[in-house]
Design a protein around this motif. Sequence first.
Motif, PDB file in Angstrom:
ATOM      1  N   LEU A 357       0.822  -1.216   0.000  1.00  0.00           N
ATOM      2  CA  LEU A 357       0.000   0.000   0.000  1.00  0.00           C
ATOM      3  C   LEU A 357       0.856   1.267   0.000  1.00  0.00           C
ATOM      4  CD1 LEU A 357      -2.900  -0.917   2.471  1.00  0.00           C
ATOM      5  CD2 LEU A 357      -2.746  -1.292   0.002  1.00  0.00           C
ATOM      6  N   SER A 358       2.000   1.208  -0.641  1.00  0.00           N
ATOM      7  CA  SER A 358       2.849   2.382  -0.766  1.00  0.00           C
ATOM      8  C   SER A 358       2.390   3.228  -1.950  1.00  0.00           C
ATOM      9  CB  SER A 358       4.305   1.961  -0.977  1.00  0.00           C
ATOM     10  OG  SER A 358       4.447   1.305  -2.232  1.00  0.00           O
ATOM     11  N   MET A 359       2.894   4.438  -2.049  1.00  0.00           N
ATOM     12  CA  MET A 359       2.528   5.298  -3.165  1.00  0.00           C
ATOM     13  C   MET A 359       3.002   4.678  -4.483  1.00  0.00           C
ATOM     14  SD  MET A 359       3.169   9.376  -3.729  1.00  0.00           S
ATOM     15  CE  MET A 359       4.929   9.291  -4.013  1.00  0.00           C
ATOM     16  N   GLY A 360       4.204   4.124  -4.489  1.00  0.00           N
ATOM     17  CA  GLY A 360       4.713   3.490  -5.706  1.00  0.00           C
ATOM     18  C   GLY A 360       3.856   2.329  -6.144  1.00  0.00           C
ATOM     19  N   TRP A 361       3.372   1.554  -5.177  1.00  0.00           N
ATOM     20  CA  TRP A 361       2.519   0.403  -5.501  1.00  0.00           C
ATOM     21  C   TRP A 361       1.218   0.875  -6.164  1.00  0.00           C
ATOM     22  CZ3 TRP A 361      -2.294  -1.402  -3.792  1.00  0.00           C
ATOM     23  CH2 TRP A 361      -2.581  -2.729  -4.073  1.00  0.00           C
ATOM     24  N   CYS A 362       0.622   1.932  -5.634  1.00  0.00           N
ATOM     25  CA  CYS A 362      -0.614   2.465  -6.211  1.00  0.00           C
ATOM     26  C   CYS A 362      -0.361   3.075  -7.591  1.00  0.00           C
ATOM     27  CB  CYS A 362      -1.220   3.521  -5.291  1.00  0.00           C
ATOM     28  SG  CYS A 362      -1.760   2.907  -3.690  1.00  0.00           S
ATOM     29  N   ILE A 363       0.723   3.824  -7.726  1.00  0.00           N
ATOM     30  CA  ILE A 363       1.040   4.470  -8.999  1.00  0.00           C
ATOM     31  C   ILE A 363       1.263   3.428 -10.091  1.00  0.00           C
ATOM     32  CG2 ILE A 363       2.824   5.784 -10.215  1.00  0.00           C
ATOM     33  CD1 ILE A 363       0.991   7.556  -8.637  1.00  0.00           C
ATOM     34  N   ASN A 364       1.982   2.352  -9.769  1.00  0.00           N
ATOM     35  CA  ASN A 364       2.224   1.303 -10.762  1.00  0.00           C
ATOM     36  C   ASN A 364       0.919   0.661 -11.215  1.00  0.00           C
ATOM     37  OD1 ASN A 364       5.007   1.616 -10.842  1.00  0.00           O
ATOM     38  ND2 ASN A 364       5.375   0.141  -9.209  1.00  0.00           N
ATOM     39  N   CYS A 365      -0.021   0.514 -10.292  1.00  0.00           N
ATOM     40  CA  CYS A 365      -1.335  -0.035 -10.655  1.00  0.00           C
ATOM     41  C   CYS A 365      -2.057   0.928 -11.602  1.00  0.00           C
ATOM     42  CB  CYS A 365      -2.162  -0.270  -9.399  1.00  0.00           C
ATOM     43  SG  CYS A 365      -3.767  -1.054  -9.710  1.00  0.00           S
ATOM     44  N   HIS A 366      -1.986   2.220 -11.329  1.00  0.00           N
ATOM     45  CA  HIS A 366      -2.632   3.216 -12.191  1.00  0.00           C
ATOM     46  C   HIS A 366      -1.996   3.249 -13.578  1.00  0.00           C
ATOM     47  CE1 HIS A 366      -4.608   5.887  -8.855  1.00  0.00           C
ATOM     48  NE2 HIS A 366      -4.978   4.622  -8.803  1.00  0.00           N
ATOM     49  N   ARG A 367      -0.726   2.928 -13.641  1.00  0.00           N
ATOM     50  CA  ARG A 367      -0.041   2.955 -14.938  1.00  0.00           C
ATOM     51  C   ARG A 367      -0.448   1.794 -15.829  1.00  0.00           C
ATOM     52  NH1 ARG A 367       5.827   4.411 -12.272  1.00  0.00           N
ATOM     53  NH2 ARG A 367       5.649   6.687 -12.396  1.00  0.00           N
ATOM     54  N   THR A 368      -0.873   0.696 -15.245  1.00  0.00           N
ATOM     55  CA  THR A 368      -1.176  -0.502 -16.040  1.00  0.00           C
ATOM     56  C   THR A 368      -2.660  -0.840 -16.119  1.00  0.00           C
ATOM     57  OG1 THR A 368      -0.823  -1.903 -14.077  1.00  0.00           O
ATOM     58  CG2 THR A 368       1.061  -1.529 -15.517  1.00  0.00           C
ATOM     59  N   THR A 369      -3.477  -0.297 -15.210  1.00  0.00           N
ATOM     60  CA  THR A 369      -4.898  -0.643 -15.191  1.00  0.00           C
ATOM     61  C   THR A 369      -5.647   0.124 -16.274  1.00  0.00           C
ATOM     62  OG1 THR A 369      -4.810  -1.077 -12.820  1.00  0.00           O
ATOM     63  CG2 THR A 369      -6.980  -0.713 -13.785  1.00  0.00           C
ATOM     64  N   LYS A 370      -6.414  -0.597 -17.061  1.00  0.00           N
ATOM     65  CA  LYS A 370      -7.143   0.014 -18.177  1.00  0.00           C
ATOM     66  C   LYS A 370      -8.517   0.498 -17.728  1.00  0.00           C
ATOM     67  CE  LYS A 370      -4.747  -2.965 -21.444  1.00  0.00           C
ATOM     68  NZ  LYS A 370      -4.872  -4.050 -22.431  1.00  0.00           N
ATOM     69  N   VAL A 371      -8.965   1.591 -18.337  1.00  0.00           N
ATOM     70  CA  VAL A 371     -10.262   2.187 -18.035  1.00  0.00           C
ATOM     71  C   VAL A 371     -11.270   1.747 -19.092  1.00  0.00           C
ATOM     72  CG1 VAL A 371     -11.505   4.369 -17.778  1.00  0.00           C
ATOM     73  CG2 VAL A 371      -9.154   4.173 -16.968  1.00  0.00           C
ATOM     74  N   GLN A 372     -12.491   1.452 -18.656  1.00  0.00           N
ATOM     75  CA  GLN A 372     -13.540   1.065 -19.600  1.00  0.00           C
ATOM     76  C   GLN A 372     -14.118   2.333 -20.233  1.00  0.00           C
ATOM     77  OE1 GLN A 372     -16.807  -1.103 -17.913  1.00  0.00           O
ATOM     78  NE2 GLN A 372     -18.066  -0.860 -19.733  1.00  0.00           N
ATOM     79  N   PHE A 373     -13.677   2.624 -21.448  1.00  0.00           N
ATOM     80  CA  PHE A 373     -14.146   3.824 -22.139  1.00  0.00           C
ATOM     81  C   PHE A 373     -15.428   3.552 -22.924  1.00  0.00           C
ATOM     82  CE2 PHE A 373     -11.594   7.804 -22.876  1.00  0.00           C
ATOM     83  CZ  PHE A 373     -11.043   7.803 -21.612  1.00  0.00           C
ATOM     84  N   ALA A 374     -15.546   2.368 -23.465  1.00  0.00           N
ATOM     85  CA  ALA A 374     -16.705   2.055 -24.308  1.00  0.00           C
ATOM     86  C   ALA A 374     -17.992   2.113 -23.498  1.00  0.00           C
ATOM     87  CB  ALA A 374     -16.540   0.669 -24.928  1.00  0.00           C
ATOM     88  N   ASP A 375     -19.004   2.772 -24.063  1.00  0.00           N
ATOM     89  CA  ASP A 375     -20.340   2.854 -23.440  1.00  0.00           C
ATOM     90  C   ASP A 375     -20.276   3.405 -22.019  1.00  0.00           C
ATOM     91  OD1 ASP A 375     -21.382   1.624 -25.756  1.00  0.00           O
ATOM     92  OD2 ASP A 375     -20.879  -0.347 -24.960  1.00  0.00           O
ATOM     93  N   ASN A 376     -19.404   4.349 -21.795  1.00  0.00           N
ATOM     94  CA  ASN A 376     -19.267   4.956 -20.476  1.00  0.00           C
ATOM     95  C   ASN A 376     -19.361   6.470 -20.632  1.00  0.00           C
ATOM     96  OD1 ASN A 376     -18.507   5.829 -17.905  1.00  0.00           O
ATOM     97  ND2 ASN A 376     -17.058   4.143 -17.624  1.00  0.00           N
ATOM     98  N   GLY A 377     -20.535   7.009 -20.338  1.00  0.00           N
ATOM     99  CA  GLY A 377     -20.775   8.426 -20.525  1.00  0.00           C
ATOM    100  C   GLY A 377     -19.914   9.313 -19.670  1.00  0.00           C
ATOM    101  N   PHE A 378     -19.420   8.790 -18.566  1.00  0.00           N
ATOM    102  CA  PHE A 378     -18.599   9.594 -17.670  1.00  0.00           C
ATOM    103  C   PHE A 378     -17.345  10.100 -18.370  1.00  0.00           C
ATOM    104  CE2 PHE A 378     -15.301  10.122 -14.414  1.00  0.00           C
ATOM    105  CZ  PHE A 378     -15.944  10.968 -13.530  1.00  0.00           C
ATOM    106  N   TYR A 379     -16.828   9.305 -19.321  1.00  0.00           N
ATOM    107  CA  TYR A 379     -15.589   9.657 -20.003  1.00  0.00           C
ATOM    108  C   TYR A 379     -15.836  10.266 -21.385  1.00  0.00           C
ATOM    109  CZ  TYR A 379     -13.477   6.784 -16.360  1.00  0.00           C
ATOM    110  OH  TYR A 379     -13.097   6.275 -15.149  1.00  0.00           O
ATOM    111  N   SER A 380     -17.043  10.762 -21.632  1.00  0.00           N
ATOM    112  CA  SER A 380     -17.358  11.326 -22.944  1.00  0.00           C
ATOM    113  C   SER A 380     -16.575  12.600 -23.235  1.00  0.00           C
ATOM    114  CB  SER A 380     -18.865  11.619 -23.038  1.00  0.00           C
ATOM    115  OG  SER A 380     -19.249  12.546 -22.021  1.00  0.00           O
ATOM    116  N   ILE A 381     -16.065  13.274 -22.188  1.00  0.00           N
ATOM    117  CA  ILE A 381     -15.339  14.536 -22.393  1.00  0.00           C
ATOM    118  C   ILE A 381     -13.958  14.310 -23.003  1.00  0.00           C
ATOM    119  CG2 ILE A 381     -16.562  15.701 -20.524  1.00  0.00           C
ATOM    120  CD1 ILE A 381     -14.111  15.273 -18.755  1.00  0.00           C
ATOM    121  N   TYR A 382     -13.476  13.093 -22.961  1.00  0.00           N
ATOM    122  CA  TYR A 382     -12.138  12.813 -23.489  1.00  0.00           C
ATOM    123  C   TYR A 382     -12.242  12.494 -24.996  1.00  0.00           C
ATOM    124  CZ  TYR A 382     -10.711  12.430 -18.591  1.00  0.00           C
ATOM    125  OH  TYR A 382     -10.451  12.672 -17.267  1.00  0.00           O
TER     126      TYR A 382
END
Length: 412
Positions: A357-382
């Motif tokens: 649960l270190s900052m590096g551990w969280c950051i590495n997860c954010h670098r590799t985890t994919k976001v569900q963009f398809a059919d997701n209105g929340f991310y329509s601004i991108y």
Amino acid sequence: MITKLTLIAAFGFTVLFSNSSFSQDGKALFSQNCASCHAVNKQLTGPALAGVEDRWPDKAMLYSWIKNNQQVIKSGYPYAVNLYNSFNKTAMNLFPALTDKDIDAILGYIKTEAANANAPKTPAPGGAAQGAAAESGDNTLLFGILTLILAIVAFVLLQVNANLKKLAADKEGVPALEPVPVWRNKVYIMFGTLVLFLIGGYYTTMGLIGLGRQQNYEPAQPIFYSHKVHAGINQINCLYCHGGAQDSKHANIPSVNVCMNCHMAINEYAGEQLYTAEGKEVNGTEEIKKLYSYAGYEPGKPWDASKAKPIAWTKIHNLPDHVYFNHSQHVMVGKVQCQTCHGEITKMDEVKQFAELSMGWCINCHRTTKVQFADNGFYSIYEKYHEDLKNGVRDSITVENIGGTECQKCHY
């Protein structure tokens, strides 16, 4: 003199880098990169990995798959496409930083674990506690002994070199200078000071980095609650007890009322024998009676829930006050499985902190985890990212791409 300095330098590098070189073994790499989605002999989010080398027709493609599975799928490689489709097109994380040597170490660990699982099991003396200790032990002592042996060898070689020089000088009639004692030899003093500085600096730095972290923290609780029995054997959904994980920032700890929903009827434990982390046997029925004492309940009589007292559970997972973490954001939006952060919770009797649960551990997860963009209105601004996906410029969007590594995302 050159020979002495060469030996000294070689030994210095051995001492400095022995921990890092030995620590990158298959088990550590497997735990860091694979264990959140795979087991060796059991299917989790991904397939069981025992025999994975035999299943892949081309080992080079297996290496490519581990580093960048999406690229292999795009190439149309039949086995990769079929595997991707058979797991409902669940995207595997990318591991471009892994070298072929790292992958060989991971595959070697998988082979060893698969062979051990198929070998006849012989009960070890000392019971569950000793087995657990062996499983979780490290090789620090072994590395220390090897380093000491190398130090002795280096010192002996230095003395042999000095004696050979003296013999050669005597044979040639060159007067030899009286050898300087070890405690007055400037080379030895300099080398010893350097080694102590490097070792002391390394462990001081590691100690400072580890301040506040409590990986493997496993406190005793007021009631022996086995997640293995509840979430594993009896398949109780995590969200039944920790409903806040899908609705709020905190996962919350269940109240006594939630426990009594089941234990009004279940007042005896008849499952497999339970053990503490120290290997002591636990009487499950007596633990249920502890729950009744908190609830103010007597079996066979009507229960007055107003008499219940809260159970003083010891919190295990703690983040600094300046860190913002939202369970619902990860569980509901990010579709992160509980095991990603909490480990194989369905196999734990007493829960411990699985990740650092270190900052590096969280950051590495954010670098590799994919976001569900398809059919997701929340991310329509991108709009740019949607265009990139549509045109094939990108094959996915990670949390990092939408600001997941910016300081203010997690720090107030």
